[in-house]
Write a protein that holds these residues in place. Structure first.
Motif, PDB file in Angstrom:
ATOM      1  N   THR A   5      -9.407  -5.312   3.688  1.00 28.21           N
ATOM      2  CA  THR A   5      -8.134  -5.949   3.380  1.00 28.21           C
ATOM      3  C   THR A   5      -7.202  -4.907   2.781  1.00 28.21           C
ATOM      4  O   THR A   5      -7.599  -4.109   1.955  1.00 28.21           O
ATOM      5  N   LYS A   6      -5.985  -4.933   3.229  1.00 23.15           N
ATOM      6  CA  LYS A   6      -4.966  -4.033   2.711  1.00 23.15           C
ATOM      7  C   LYS A   6      -4.024  -4.861   1.864  1.00 23.15           C
ATOM      8  O   LYS A   6      -3.463  -5.842   2.334  1.00 23.15           O
ATOM      9  N   LYS A   7      -3.891  -4.453   0.626  1.00 24.34           N
ATOM     10  CA  LYS A   7      -3.035  -5.186  -0.295  1.00 24.34           C
ATOM     11  C   LYS A   7      -2.145  -4.222  -1.044  1.00 24.34           C
ATOM     12  O   LYS A   7      -2.447  -3.040  -1.166  1.00 24.34           O
ATOM     13  N   ILE A   8      -1.075  -4.753  -1.566  1.00 30.12           N
ATOM     14  CA  ILE A   8      -0.223  -3.965  -2.444  1.00 30.12           C
ATOM     15  C   ILE A   8      -0.540  -4.356  -3.876  1.00 30.12           C
ATOM     16  O   ILE A   8      -0.987  -5.460  -4.146  1.00 30.12           O
ATOM     17  N   GLY A   9      -0.296  -3.450  -4.792  1.00 31.31           N
ATOM     18  CA  GLY A   9      -0.535  -3.723  -6.201  1.00 31.31           C
ATOM     19  C   GLY A   9       0.627  -4.469  -6.833  1.00 31.31           C
ATOM     20  O   GLY A   9       1.678  -4.678  -6.207  1.00 31.31           O
ATOM     21  N   TRP A  10       0.459  -4.837  -8.075  1.00 32.97           N
ATOM     22  CA  TRP A  10       1.491  -5.624  -8.752  1.00 32.97           C
ATOM     23  C   TRP A  10       2.751  -4.800  -8.983  1.00 32.97           C
ATOM     24  O   TRP A  10       3.857  -5.343  -8.996  1.00 32.97           O
ATOM     25  N   LYS A  11       2.624  -3.476  -9.147  1.00 29.49           N
ATOM     26  CA  LYS A  11       3.808  -2.643  -9.369  1.00 29.49           C
ATOM     27  C   LYS A  11       4.689  -2.608  -8.117  1.00 29.49           C
ATOM     28  O   LYS A  11       5.916  -2.706  -8.208  1.00 29.49           O
ATOM     29  N   VAL A  12       4.054  -2.482  -6.970  1.00 29.44           N
ATOM     30  CA  VAL A  12       4.818  -2.476  -5.724  1.00 29.44           C
ATOM     31  C   VAL A  12       5.397  -3.865  -5.460  1.00 29.44           C
ATOM     32  O   VAL A  12       6.541  -3.999  -5.024  1.00 29.44           O
ATOM     33  N   ASN A 140       1.654   4.225   6.802  1.00 25.67           N
ATOM     34  CA  ASN A 140       0.591   3.321   6.367  1.00 25.67           C
ATOM     35  C   ASN A 140       1.066   2.597   5.113  1.00 25.67           C
ATOM     36  O   ASN A 140       2.138   2.882   4.576  1.00 25.67           O
ATOM     37  N   LEU A 141       0.261   1.665   4.647  1.00 23.20           N
ATOM     38  CA  LEU A 141       0.654   0.835   3.514  1.00 23.20           C
ATOM     39  C   LEU A 141       0.816   1.650   2.237  1.00 23.20           C
ATOM     40  O   LEU A 141       1.716   1.395   1.442  1.00 23.20           O
ATOM     41  N   ARG A 142      -0.022   2.652   2.038  1.00 22.24           N
ATOM     42  CA  ARG A 142       0.047   3.452   0.812  1.00 22.24           C
ATOM     43  C   ARG A 142       1.353   4.245   0.740  1.00 22.24           C
ATOM     44  O   ARG A 142       2.042   4.228  -0.270  1.00 22.24           O
ATOM     45  N   VAL A 143       1.700   4.926   1.831  1.00 22.05           N
ATOM     46  CA  VAL A 143       2.945   5.706   1.871  1.00 22.05           C
ATOM     47  C   VAL A 143       4.147   4.778   1.719  1.00 22.05           C
ATOM     48  O   VAL A 143       5.072   5.047   0.955  1.00 22.05           O
ATOM     49  N   SER A 144       4.118   3.666   2.438  1.00 18.01           N
ATOM     50  CA  SER A 144       5.207   2.703   2.380  1.00 18.01           C
ATOM     51  C   SER A 144       5.360   2.120   0.976  1.00 18.01           C
ATOM     52  O   SER A 144       6.476   1.979   0.472  1.00 18.01           O
ATOM     53  N   SER A 145       4.241   1.806   0.333  1.00 21.52           N
ATOM     54  CA  SER A 145       4.284   1.241  -1.022  1.00 21.52           C
ATOM     55  C   SER A 145       4.854   2.236  -2.015  1.00 21.52           C
ATOM     56  O   SER A 145       5.676   1.885  -2.859  1.00 21.52           O
ATOM     57  N   ARG A 146       4.417   3.474  -1.926  1.00 25.20           N
ATOM     58  CA  ARG A 146       4.927   4.501  -2.849  1.00 25.20           C
ATOM     59  C   ARG A 146       6.416   4.726  -2.652  1.00 25.20           C
ATOM     60  O   ARG A 146       7.169   4.865  -3.619  1.00 25.20           O
ATOM     61  N   PHE A 147       6.836   4.778  -1.407  1.00 27.78           N
ATOM     62  CA  PHE A 147       8.254   4.971  -1.136  1.00 27.78           C
ATOM     63  C   PHE A 147       9.074   3.784  -1.654  1.00 27.78           C
ATOM     64  O   PHE A 147      10.135   3.973  -2.243  1.00 27.78           O
ATOM     65  N   GLN A 148       8.579   2.577  -1.438  1.00 29.72           N
ATOM     66  CA  GLN A 148       9.296   1.389  -1.898  1.00 29.72           C
ATOM     67  C   GLN A 148       9.449   1.385  -3.407  1.00 29.72           C
ATOM     68  O   GLN A 148      10.518   1.108  -3.936  1.00 29.72           O
TER      69      GLN A 148
END
Length: 160
Positions: A5-12, A140-148
């Motif tokens: 499962t790919k999820k985003i954290g609460w900060k993102v 990917n989700l990690r790069v996208s989350s960090r950029f967001q």
């Protein structure tokens, strides 16, 4: 077989909410409002009224969402309440007016503001920005989350 499962954290997740709340309107429409309404308290009252109306709308969506606990949002709600065609039309309106138009408006505003600093045409900056951010979000989700998260907190810093 394990399920990944790919999820985003609460900060993102928080930065997504903040980014949606601080939209292009803060940077563009406020100036137009202040041209027509000279009293800053009236403008603040209008923004508060808009916030209350948005909150009421969110409560309505929460209520309808609890009545129809399925994924799909407006499409599911309008299909169940009215007719599948209404849900279909709402999906297309949401795609064009709710997603594509605000992205274009934000890119155009960024192009107009940035073209005053660099000598590049605003339309080129706008198109380039949409393409660049699309490429960043496509990795990917990690790069996208960090950029967001970075982009949201940069926007907050600009406001401060």
């Amino acid at each position: 077989m394990s399920v990944i499962t790919k999820k985003i954290g609460w900060k993102v997740a928080a930065s997504l909410v903040v980014a949606n709340m601080i939209g292009t309107g803060v940077f563009t429409s406020l100036g137009f409002q202040l041209l027509d309404v000279q009293n800053s308290w009236s403008v603040a009252a209008l923004w508060i009224l808009g916030g209350v109306m948005a909150l009421v709308g969110a409560f309505c969506y929460a209520e309808v969402g609890s009545a129809f606990p399925k994924s799909g949002g407006e499409y599911v709600f309008l299909t169940k309440i009215y007719h599948p065609f209404v849900g279909y039309l709402a999906g297309w309106v949401s795609l064009i007016v709710g997603f594509a138009a605000p992205v274009a408006l934000a890119a155009m505003a960024l192009g107009a503001y940035t073209s005053n600093v660099v000598s590049i045409a605003p339309s080129v900056l706008a198109v380039g920005t949409v393409i660049l951010i699309s490429v960043i979000h496509s990795f990917n989700l990690r790069v996208s989350s960090r950029f967001q998260a970075f982009a949201t907190w940069f926007k907050v810093l600009l406001l401060l």
